[in-house]
Design a protein around this motif. Structure first.
Motif, PDB file in Angstrom:
ATOM      1  N   ALA A 136       0.544  -1.053  -0.441  1.00 31.57           N
ATOM      2  CA  ALA A 136      -0.397   0.079   0.439  1.00 31.57           C
ATOM      3  C   ALA A 136       0.968   1.780  -0.158  1.00 31.57           C
ATOM      4  O   ALA A 136       0.384   2.381  -0.693  1.00 31.57           O
ATOM      5  CB  ALA A 136      -0.995  -0.051   0.993  1.00 31.57           C
ATOM      6  N   GLN A 137       1.824   1.156   0.436  1.00 30.57           N
ATOM      7  CA  GLN A 137       3.114   2.321   0.842  1.00 30.57           C
ATOM      8  C   GLN A 137       3.764   2.415  -0.607  1.00 30.57           C
ATOM      9  O   GLN A 137       3.654   3.540  -1.320  1.00 30.57           O
ATOM     10  CB  GLN A 137       3.979   1.827   1.885  1.00 30.57           C
ATOM     11  CG  GLN A 137       5.007   2.933   2.343  1.00 30.57           C
ATOM     12  CD  GLN A 137       6.243   3.117   2.883  1.00 30.57           C
ATOM     13  OE1 GLN A 137       7.285   2.447   3.070  1.00 30.57           O
ATOM     14  NE2 GLN A 137       6.139   3.570   4.219  1.00 30.57           N
ATOM     15  N   GLN A 138       4.060   1.604  -1.025  1.00 27.56           N
ATOM     16  CA  GLN A 138       4.639   1.552  -2.862  1.00 27.56           C
ATOM     17  C   GLN A 138       3.677   2.173  -3.597  1.00 27.56           C
ATOM     18  O   GLN A 138       3.745   2.653  -4.267  1.00 27.56           O
ATOM     19  CB  GLN A 138       5.271   0.493  -2.759  1.00 27.56           C
ATOM     20  CG  GLN A 138       6.394  -0.443  -2.027  1.00 27.56           C
ATOM     21  CD  GLN A 138       8.087   0.706  -2.828  1.00 27.56           C
ATOM     22  OE1 GLN A 138       7.854   0.442  -3.471  1.00 27.56           O
ATOM     23  NE2 GLN A 138       7.770   0.912  -1.402  1.00 27.56           N
ATOM     24  N   ILE A 139       2.098   1.729  -3.903  1.00 19.47           N
ATOM     25  CA  ILE A 139       1.261   1.800  -4.457  1.00 19.47           C
ATOM     26  C   ILE A 139       1.138   3.801  -4.084  1.00 19.47           C
ATOM     27  O   ILE A 139       1.038   4.405  -5.494  1.00 19.47           O
ATOM     28  CB  ILE A 139      -0.115   1.439  -4.456  1.00 19.47           C
ATOM     29  CG1 ILE A 139       0.141  -0.372  -4.545  1.00 19.47           C
ATOM     30  CG2 ILE A 139      -0.985   1.777  -4.612  1.00 19.47           C
ATOM     31  CD1 ILE A 139      -0.691  -0.929  -4.579  1.00 19.47           C
ATOM     32  N   MET A 140       1.002   4.070  -2.512  1.00 23.70           N
ATOM     33  CA  MET A 140       1.143   5.108  -2.803  1.00 23.70           C
ATOM     34  C   MET A 140       1.969   6.165  -3.344  1.00 23.70           C
ATOM     35  O   MET A 140       1.788   7.622  -4.242  1.00 23.70           O
ATOM     36  CB  MET A 140       0.170   5.454  -1.306  1.00 23.70           C
ATOM     37  CG  MET A 140       0.560   7.322  -0.677  1.00 23.70           C
ATOM     38  SD  MET A 140      -1.508   7.845  -1.457  1.00 23.70           S
ATOM     39  CE  MET A 140      -2.595   6.713  -0.912  1.00 23.70           C
ATOM     40  N   SER A 141       3.026   5.590  -3.354  1.00 23.25           N
ATOM     41  CA  SER A 141       4.064   6.238  -3.925  1.00 23.25           C
ATOM     42  C   SER A 141       3.890   6.724  -5.375  1.00 23.25           C
ATOM     43  O   SER A 141       4.213   7.763  -5.701  1.00 23.25           O
ATOM     44  CB  SER A 141       5.553   5.782  -3.144  1.00 23.25           C
ATOM     45  OG  SER A 141       7.123   6.568  -3.884  1.00 23.25           O
ATOM     46  N   ALA A 142       3.573   5.587  -6.071  1.00 21.07           N
ATOM     47  CA  ALA A 142       3.964   5.792  -7.603  1.00 21.07           C
ATOM     48  C   ALA A 142       2.269   6.334  -7.815  1.00 21.07           C
ATOM     49  O   ALA A 142       2.799   7.371  -8.736  1.00 21.07           O
ATOM     50  CB  ALA A 142       3.177   4.178  -8.175  1.00 21.07           C
ATOM     51  N   PHE A 143       1.227   6.407  -7.233  1.00 23.97           N
ATOM     52  CA  PHE A 143       0.436   7.610  -7.174  1.00 23.97           C
ATOM     53  C   PHE A 143       0.535   8.530  -7.194  1.00 23.97           C
ATOM     54  O   PHE A 143       0.357   9.727  -8.545  1.00 23.97           O
ATOM     55  CB  PHE A 143      -1.089   7.410  -6.335  1.00 23.97           C
ATOM     56  CG  PHE A 143      -1.926   8.050  -6.789  1.00 23.97           C
ATOM     57  CD1 PHE A 143      -2.665   7.732  -7.927  1.00 23.97           C
ATOM     58  CD2 PHE A 143      -2.398   8.895  -5.661  1.00 23.97           C
ATOM     59  CE1 PHE A 143      -3.748   8.696  -7.766  1.00 23.97           C
ATOM     60  CE2 PHE A 143      -3.765  10.115  -5.850  1.00 23.97           C
ATOM     61  CZ  PHE A 143      -4.131  10.112  -6.926  1.00 23.97           C
ATOM     62  N   LYS A 144       1.656   9.591  -6.184  1.00 23.89           N
ATOM     63  CA  LYS A 144       1.808  10.333  -5.771  1.00 23.89           C
ATOM     64  C   LYS A 144       2.905  10.771  -6.680  1.00 23.89           C
ATOM     65  O   LYS A 144       3.038  12.381  -8.054  1.00 23.89           O
ATOM     66  CB  LYS A 144       2.320  10.669  -4.876  1.00 23.89           C
ATOM     67  CG  LYS A 144       1.811  10.563  -3.418  1.00 23.89           C
ATOM     68  CD  LYS A 144       2.239  11.025  -2.460  1.00 23.89           C
ATOM     69  CE  LYS A 144       1.268  10.798  -1.360  1.00 23.89           C
ATOM     70  NZ  LYS A 144       1.832  10.713   0.424  1.00 23.89           N
ATOM     71  N   SER A 145       3.593   9.940  -7.188  1.00 20.62           N
ATOM     72  CA  SER A 145       4.552  10.252  -8.256  1.00 20.62           C
ATOM     73  C   SER A 145       4.284  10.070 -10.029  1.00 20.62           C
ATOM     74  O   SER A 145       4.263  11.320 -10.484  1.00 20.62           O
ATOM     75  CB  SER A 145       5.458   9.480  -8.779  1.00 20.62           C
ATOM     76  OG  SER A 145       6.553   9.558  -9.807  1.00 20.62           O
ATOM     77  N   SER A 146       3.224   9.426 -10.465  1.00 22.44           N
ATOM     78  CA  SER A 146       2.160   9.646 -11.690  1.00 22.44           C
ATOM     79  C   SER A 146       1.496  10.707 -11.961  1.00 22.44           C
ATOM     80  O   SER A 146       1.457  11.713 -12.290  1.00 22.44           O
ATOM     81  CB  SER A 146       1.627   8.576 -11.891  1.00 22.44           C
ATOM     82  OG  SER A 146       0.427   8.808 -10.333  1.00 22.44           O
ATOM     83  N   LEU A 147       0.715  11.831 -10.533  1.00 21.94           N
ATOM     84  CA  LEU A 147      -0.275  12.936 -10.115  1.00 21.94           C
ATOM     85  C   LEU A 147       1.080  13.643 -10.355  1.00 21.94           C
ATOM     86  O   LEU A 147       0.520  15.420 -11.369  1.00 21.94           O
ATOM     87  CB  LEU A 147      -0.697  12.619  -8.823  1.00 21.94           C
ATOM     88  CG  LEU A 147      -1.786  14.306  -8.667  1.00 21.94           C
ATOM     89  CD1 LEU A 147      -2.733  14.220  -9.934  1.00 21.94           C
ATOM     90  CD2 LEU A 147      -2.424  13.879  -7.424  1.00 21.94           C
ATOM     91  N   PHE A 148       2.188  13.634 -10.388  1.00 26.06           N
ATOM     92  CA  PHE A 148       3.102  15.193 -10.094  1.00 26.06           C
ATOM     93  C   PHE A 148       2.950  14.939 -11.572  1.00 26.06           C
ATOM     94  O   PHE A 148       3.487  15.813 -12.470  1.00 26.06           O
ATOM     95  CB  PHE A 148       4.754  14.784  -9.509  1.00 26.06           C
ATOM     96  CG  PHE A 148       5.342  16.048  -9.669  1.00 26.06           C
ATOM     97  CD1 PHE A 148       5.619  16.722  -8.940  1.00 26.06           C
ATOM     98  CD2 PHE A 148       6.838  15.594  -9.882  1.00 26.06           C
ATOM     99  CE1 PHE A 148       6.404  18.082  -9.065  1.00 26.06           C
ATOM    100  CE2 PHE A 148       7.817  16.524 -10.937  1.00 26.06           C
ATOM    101  CZ  PHE A 148       7.098  17.850 -10.058  1.00 26.06           C
TER     102      PHE A 148
END
Length: 228
Positions: A136-148
């Motif tokens: 879940a932590q890795q998915i949230m990190s990927a989500f923030k990166s893609s949002l940026f």
């Protein structure tokens, strides 16, 4: 005469002794010492750094740029189509991210995961979490990166009206899913071993490797060094 004859005889005997010593085979002890010295020299020689892995995705954007230039296409004439394609690519990626999250939360636990987190003061702290929490932590990190990245692409297109970023991201976003470790595990069905073992190794930059920077060691490599 006798003195000269004895002198010549002694000189000839010395030459024969020197020649005999030079042609004598080496003893096993001498051979062993040479072998050990060779191994010591090999151990002292530092290992050459591994060549950086080249990702084919690196050549997609240059190939697209060359194709557009060769065909003399004006991508700005297709803004509407590229906007629709970009929106579909973004929705598809976020749908896949959400699917990976649901699949990871239903998957069986694979044991605790110990990670190192950096604090604000620069120190590192070890933290133990479950497999689901780590995913879940890795998915949230990927989500923030893609949002940026999404904000940057939309900002460039809105500010300058250039449609090239929309074309590139419409292709790169779906391709980037195949580089995601959790996508490989929960969607493609790969086993979480080797490079897919948690905690995941930080992605390496090929430019940093060429510049001589040492990449971060994998968890397995660190454990092997501690055992030695």
């Amino acid at each position: 005469r006798n003195f000269l004859h004895q002198t010549r005889t002694r000189a000839r005997d010395r030459c024969e002794n020197v020649t005999t010593d030079a042609t004598l085979p080496t003893t096993p002890r001498e051979s062993t010492s040479h072998t050990m010295a060779g191994k010591a020299d090999e151990a002292a020689t530092p290992e050459a750094p591994a060549a950086p892995e080249m990702n084919p995705k690196m050549f997609v954007v240059p190939a697209l740029m060359m194709g557009v230039k060769y065909l003399k296409l004006d991508v700005n004439l297709y803004k509407t189509e590229l906007r629709i394609a970009f929106a579909c690519a973004v929705l598809f990626k976020y749908a896949v991210i959400y699917f990976v999250y649901l699949t990871s939360q239903k998957a069986a636990e694979a044991g605790p995961v110990t990670v190192k987190e950096k604090k604000m003061d620069g120190t590192e702290e070890e933290k133990t979490m479950t497999t689901r929490e780590y995913d879940a932590q890795q998915i949230m990190s990927a989500f923030k990166s893609s949002l940026f990245g999404l904000c940057i692409t939309c900002g460039i297109h809105y500010k300058w009206g250039n449609a090239s970023p929309l074309l590139f991201q419409s292709i790169m976003l779906p391709m980037g899913l195949f580089d995601d470790n959790l996508f490989k595990i929960h969607v493609l069905g790969n086993e979480a071993v080797g490079k897919l073992k948690r905690p995941f190794k930080a992605p390496e930059s090929p430019f940093a490797a060429l510049a001589g920077e040492q990449p971060a060691a994998a968890p397995d490599a660190i454990e092997d060094k501690k055992k030695k």
